[in-house]
Design a protein around this motif. Structure first.
Motif, PDB file in Angstrom:
ATOM      1  N   ILE A 100     -20.004  76.691 -60.199  1.00 27.82           N
ATOM      2  CA  ILE A 100     -19.904  75.236 -60.019  1.00 27.82           C
ATOM      3  C   ILE A 100     -20.181  74.819 -58.574  1.00 27.82           C
ATOM      4  CG2 ILE A 100     -18.397  73.231 -60.226  1.00 27.82           C
ATOM      5  CD1 ILE A 100     -16.819  74.761 -62.372  1.00 27.82           C
ATOM      6  N   ILE A 101     -19.350  75.287 -57.648  1.00 29.41           N
ATOM      7  CA  ILE A 101     -19.382  74.760 -56.280  1.00 29.41           C
ATOM      8  C   ILE A 101     -20.724  74.992 -55.597  1.00 29.41           C
ATOM      9  CG2 ILE A 101     -18.366  74.991 -53.977  1.00 29.41           C
ATOM     10  CD1 ILE A 101     -15.680  75.511 -55.343  1.00 29.41           C
TER      11      ILE A 101
ATOM     12  N   LEU B 289     -11.229  84.603 -60.804  1.00 32.52           N
ATOM     13  CA  LEU B 289     -11.388  83.224 -61.244  1.00 32.52           C
ATOM     14  C   LEU B 289     -12.147  82.411 -60.198  1.00 32.52           C
ATOM     15  CD1 LEU B 289     -10.859  81.003 -63.273  1.00 32.52           C
ATOM     16  CD2 LEU B 289      -8.569  80.696 -62.278  1.00 32.52           C
ATOM     17  N   TRP B 290     -11.829  82.653 -58.918  1.00 36.12           N
ATOM     18  CA  TRP B 290     -12.499  81.903 -57.864  1.00 36.12           C
ATOM     19  C   TRP B 290     -14.002  82.209 -57.824  1.00 36.12           C
ATOM     20  CZ3 TRP B 290     -12.493  77.644 -55.575  1.00 36.12           C
ATOM     21  CH2 TRP B 290     -13.225  77.439 -54.397  1.00 36.12           C
TER      22      TRP B 290
ATOM     23  N   ILE C  86     -15.655  80.034 -60.365  1.00 32.83           N
ATOM     24  CA  ILE C  86     -15.705  78.641 -59.920  1.00 32.83           C
ATOM     25  C   ILE C  86     -16.725  78.462 -58.799  1.00 32.83           C
ATOM     26  CG2 ILE C  86     -14.371  76.780 -58.847  1.00 32.83           C
ATOM     27  CD1 ILE C  86     -11.875  77.979 -60.229  1.00 32.83           C
ATOM     28  N   LEU C  87     -16.694  79.373 -57.836  1.00 37.42           N
ATOM     29  CA  LEU C  87     -17.568  79.263 -56.670  1.00 37.42           C
ATOM     30  C   LEU C  87     -19.033  79.378 -57.058  1.00 37.42           C
ATOM     31  CD1 LEU C  87     -17.944  79.092 -53.586  1.00 37.42           C
ATOM     32  CD2 LEU C  87     -17.645  81.581 -53.498  1.00 37.42           C
TER      33      LEU C  87
END
Length: 230
Positions: free
Chosen positions: A63-64, A55-56, A59-60
Protein backbone atom coordinates in the motif's frame (compact mmCIF):
# COMPACT_ATOMS: atom_id res chain seq x y z
CA UNK A 1 33.34 -13.17 7.41
CA UNK A 2 35.61 -10.82 5.45
CA UNK A 3 35.96 -7.73 7.63
CA UNK A 4 36.51 -4.40 5.89
CA UNK A 5 39.97 -2.94 6.39
CA UNK A 6 42.10 -0.10 5.09
CA UNK A 7 44.37 -1.45 2.38
CA UNK A 8 46.00 1.97 1.96
CA UNK A 9 47.16 2.17 5.60
CA UNK A 10 50.64 3.52 6.22
CA UNK A 11 52.56 3.54 9.52
CA UNK A 12 53.61 7.10 8.67
CA UNK A 13 49.97 8.26 8.61
CA UNK A 14 49.20 10.60 11.51
CA UNK A 15 46.32 9.63 13.80
CA UNK A 16 43.30 11.91 13.50
CA UNK A 17 40.24 12.72 15.60
CA UNK A 18 36.97 12.44 13.70
CA UNK A 19 33.65 14.19 14.33
CA UNK A 20 30.72 12.71 12.41
CA UNK A 21 27.49 14.73 12.24
CA UNK A 22 24.45 12.68 11.26
CA UNK A 23 20.98 13.68 10.15
CA UNK A 24 17.81 11.87 9.13
CA UNK A 25 18.15 11.74 5.35
CA UNK A 26 16.77 12.91 2.06
CA UNK A 27 15.95 11.47 -1.36
CA UNK A 28 18.32 12.17 -4.25
CA UNK A 29 15.65 14.14 -6.10
CA UNK A 30 12.05 15.33 -5.61
CA UNK A 31 10.65 12.59 -7.83
CA UNK A 32 8.54 9.51 -7.33
CA UNK A 33 11.39 7.31 -8.58
CA UNK A 34 13.81 8.77 -6.02
CA UNK A 35 11.30 8.77 -3.16
CA UNK A 36 10.41 5.09 -3.35
CA UNK A 37 13.81 3.60 -2.36
CA UNK A 38 14.34 6.34 0.22
CA UNK A 39 10.98 5.75 1.87
CA UNK A 40 11.47 2.00 1.75
CA UNK A 41 14.77 2.26 3.61
CA UNK A 42 13.31 4.72 6.12
CA UNK A 43 10.01 2.95 6.81
CA UNK A 44 11.60 -0.51 6.89
CA UNK A 45 13.58 0.46 9.98
CA UNK A 46 11.99 -1.30 12.98
CA UNK A 47 13.11 1.61 15.17
CA UNK A 48 10.89 3.95 13.14
CA UNK A 49 7.83 1.73 12.91
CA UNK A 50 7.43 -0.62 15.87
CA UNK A 51 4.98 -3.05 14.36
CA UNK A 52 4.98 -6.83 13.68
CA UNK A 53 7.47 -7.19 10.82
CA UNK A 54 5.45 -9.62 8.68
CA UNK A 55 2.32 -7.46 8.77
CA UNK A 56 4.21 -4.20 8.28
CA UNK A 57 6.00 -5.56 5.19
CA UNK A 58 2.63 -6.30 3.61
CA UNK A 59 1.32 -2.82 4.42
CA UNK A 60 4.52 -1.07 3.36
CA UNK A 61 5.10 -2.87 0.07
CA UNK A 62 1.47 -3.40 -0.84
CA UNK A 63 0.00 0.00 0.00
CA UNK A 64 2.33 2.74 1.26
CA UNK A 65 5.10 2.44 -1.34
CA UNK A 66 2.49 2.52 -4.11
CA UNK A 67 0.83 5.71 -2.83
CA UNK A 68 3.16 7.82 -0.72
CA UNK A 69 6.19 8.35 -3.07
CA UNK A 70 4.17 10.49 -5.49
CA UNK A 71 2.62 12.56 -2.70
CA UNK A 72 5.93 13.02 -0.94
CA UNK A 73 7.64 14.01 -4.18
CA UNK A 74 5.15 16.84 -4.65
CA UNK A 75 5.91 18.09 -1.13
CA UNK A 76 9.67 17.91 -1.68
CA UNK A 77 9.35 19.94 -4.87
CA UNK A 78 8.01 22.88 -2.88
CA UNK A 79 11.23 23.14 -0.81
CA UNK A 80 13.86 21.88 -3.31
CA UNK A 81 16.45 24.47 -4.33
CA UNK A 82 19.29 24.90 -6.81
CA UNK A 83 21.55 23.32 -4.19
CA UNK A 84 19.17 20.40 -3.81
CA UNK A 85 17.55 19.26 -0.58
CA UNK A 86 17.63 21.89 2.21
CA UNK A 87 18.27 19.21 4.83
CA UNK A 88 21.32 18.02 2.89
CA UNK A 89 22.95 21.36 2.20
CA UNK A 90 22.19 22.76 5.65
CA UNK A 91 23.86 19.68 7.17
CA UNK A 92 26.80 20.14 4.79
CA UNK A 93 27.09 23.81 5.84
CA UNK A 94 26.95 22.86 9.52
CA UNK A 95 29.75 20.34 9.05
CA UNK A 96 31.87 22.93 7.26
CA UNK A 97 31.28 25.45 10.05
CA UNK A 98 32.19 22.91 12.74
CA UNK A 99 35.30 21.93 10.77
CA UNK A 100 36.36 25.59 10.59
CA UNK A 101 35.77 26.17 14.31
CA UNK A 102 37.61 23.02 15.42
CA UNK A 103 40.52 23.67 13.06
CA UNK A 104 40.85 27.16 14.55
CA UNK A 105 40.88 25.76 18.09
CA UNK A 106 42.57 22.38 17.73
CA UNK A 107 44.49 22.36 14.47
CA UNK A 108 44.52 20.15 11.41
CA UNK A 109 44.31 16.78 13.18
CA UNK A 110 40.50 16.99 13.55
CA UNK A 111 38.34 15.80 10.64
CA UNK A 112 34.62 16.66 10.46
CA UNK A 113 32.29 14.81 8.12
CA UNK A 114 28.55 14.26 7.82
CA UNK A 115 26.19 11.46 6.85
CA UNK A 116 22.52 10.61 6.58
CA UNK A 117 20.85 7.75 8.40
CA UNK A 118 18.79 7.03 5.29
CA UNK A 119 19.86 7.84 1.76
CA UNK A 120 23.12 9.52 0.79
CA UNK A 121 25.77 10.23 1.89
CA UNK A 122 25.54 7.03 3.91
CA UNK A 123 27.06 6.42 7.32
CA UNK A 124 29.17 3.59 5.93
CA UNK A 125 30.64 5.81 3.20
CA UNK A 126 31.43 8.58 5.69
CA UNK A 127 33.12 6.16 8.08
CA UNK A 128 35.13 4.68 5.21
CA UNK A 129 36.41 8.14 4.30
CA UNK A 130 37.31 8.94 7.89
CA UNK A 131 39.09 5.65 8.52
CA UNK A 132 41.12 6.06 5.31
CA UNK A 133 42.09 9.56 6.48
CA UNK A 134 43.52 8.14 9.70
CA UNK A 135 40.71 8.70 12.20
CA UNK A 136 41.45 6.64 15.32
CA UNK A 137 39.20 8.50 17.75
CA UNK A 138 35.61 9.07 16.65
CA UNK A 139 32.85 11.27 18.07
CA UNK A 140 29.37 10.77 16.58
CA UNK A 141 26.86 13.59 17.02
CA UNK A 142 23.32 12.94 15.73
CA UNK A 143 21.73 16.32 15.06
CA UNK A 144 18.75 15.61 17.30
CA UNK A 145 18.87 17.53 20.62
CA UNK A 146 16.27 15.22 22.20
CA UNK A 147 16.72 11.46 22.31
CA UNK A 148 14.24 9.13 20.69
CA UNK A 149 14.70 5.48 19.82
CA UNK A 150 13.35 6.24 16.35
CA UNK A 151 16.06 8.83 15.61
CA UNK A 152 19.11 8.67 17.86
CA UNK A 153 18.62 4.98 18.68
CA UNK A 154 18.37 4.15 15.00
CA UNK A 155 21.56 6.10 14.28
CA UNK A 156 23.41 4.09 16.91
CA UNK A 157 22.12 0.90 15.30
CA UNK A 158 23.63 1.97 11.97
CA UNK A 159 26.99 2.80 13.57
CA UNK A 160 27.02 -0.46 15.51
CA UNK A 161 26.10 -2.48 12.43
CA UNK A 162 28.96 -0.87 10.52
CA UNK A 163 31.39 -1.65 13.33
CA UNK A 164 30.44 -5.34 13.28
CA UNK A 165 31.78 -5.46 9.70
CA UNK A 166 34.93 -3.35 10.22
CA UNK A 167 38.33 -4.82 11.05
CA UNK A 168 39.93 -1.88 12.88
CA UNK A 169 37.59 0.00 15.20
CA UNK A 170 38.28 3.52 16.45
CA UNK A 171 37.98 4.73 20.00
CA UNK A 172 34.38 5.81 20.10
CA UNK A 173 32.01 8.26 21.77
CA UNK A 174 28.34 8.68 20.90
CA UNK A 175 26.34 11.73 22.03
CA UNK A 176 22.78 10.60 22.66
CA UNK A 177 21.17 13.96 23.54
CA UNK A 178 21.86 17.58 24.44
CA UNK A 179 18.35 18.84 25.09
CA UNK A 180 19.34 20.87 28.18
CA UNK A 181 22.97 21.62 27.32
CA UNK A 182 23.59 25.26 28.26
CA UNK A 183 25.25 26.36 24.97
CA UNK A 184 22.37 24.79 23.00
CA UNK A 185 19.78 26.63 25.09
CA UNK A 186 21.74 29.87 24.76
CA UNK A 187 21.85 29.47 20.97
CA UNK A 188 18.07 29.08 20.87
CA UNK A 189 17.57 32.09 23.13
CA UNK A 190 19.90 34.26 21.04
CA UNK A 191 18.15 33.31 17.81
CA UNK A 192 14.71 34.08 19.25
CA UNK A 193 15.86 37.42 20.66
CA UNK A 194 17.43 38.44 17.32
CA UNK A 195 14.16 37.58 15.58
CA UNK A 196 12.20 39.67 18.08
CA UNK A 197 14.57 42.61 17.59
CA UNK A 198 13.97 42.52 13.83
CA UNK A 199 10.29 41.56 13.61
CA UNK A 200 8.84 42.53 16.97
CA UNK A 201 7.58 40.31 19.75
CA UNK A 202 4.28 38.48 19.38
CA UNK A 203 1.88 37.50 22.18
CA UNK A 204 2.96 33.86 22.20
CA UNK A 205 6.03 31.81 21.31
CA UNK A 206 5.24 28.30 20.07
CA UNK A 207 7.77 25.48 20.01
CA UNK A 208 6.99 22.69 17.55
CA UNK A 209 8.52 19.22 17.66
CA UNK A 210 8.24 16.11 15.53
CA UNK A 211 5.71 13.71 17.00
CA UNK A 212 6.04 10.08 18.05
CA UNK A 213 3.28 7.65 19.06
CA UNK A 214 2.07 7.95 22.64
CA UNK A 215 2.88 4.29 23.28
CA UNK A 216 6.59 5.06 22.71
CA UNK A 217 6.42 7.41 25.71
CA UNK A 218 4.54 4.85 27.77
CA UNK A 219 7.19 2.27 26.87
CA UNK A 220 9.94 4.50 28.24
CA UNK A 221 11.07 6.67 25.32
CA UNK A 222 12.24 10.02 26.86
CA UNK A 223 11.64 12.15 23.74
CA UNK A 224 8.43 13.83 25.00
CA UNK A 225 10.00 14.66 28.38
CA UNK A 226 13.20 16.02 26.83
CA UNK A 227 11.23 18.24 24.44
CA UNK A 228 9.31 19.59 27.42
CA UNK A 229 12.56 20.18 29.30
CA UNK A 230 14.08 22.08 26.36
Amino acid sequence: MNYRGNSAFSHQQADKVGVLLTNLGTPDAPTKAALKPYLKEFLSDPRVVEFPRWLWKIILNGIILNIRPKRSAEAYKTVWTDRGSPLLYHTEDQAAAVQHALTQDLGEHVIVDYAMRYGKPSIQDALDRMMRAGVRKLLVLPLYPQYSASTVGSTFDAIANDFTQRRWLPEFRFISHYHDYDPFISALVNKIERHWETHGRADKLIFSYHGVPLRYLKNGDPYHCECYKT
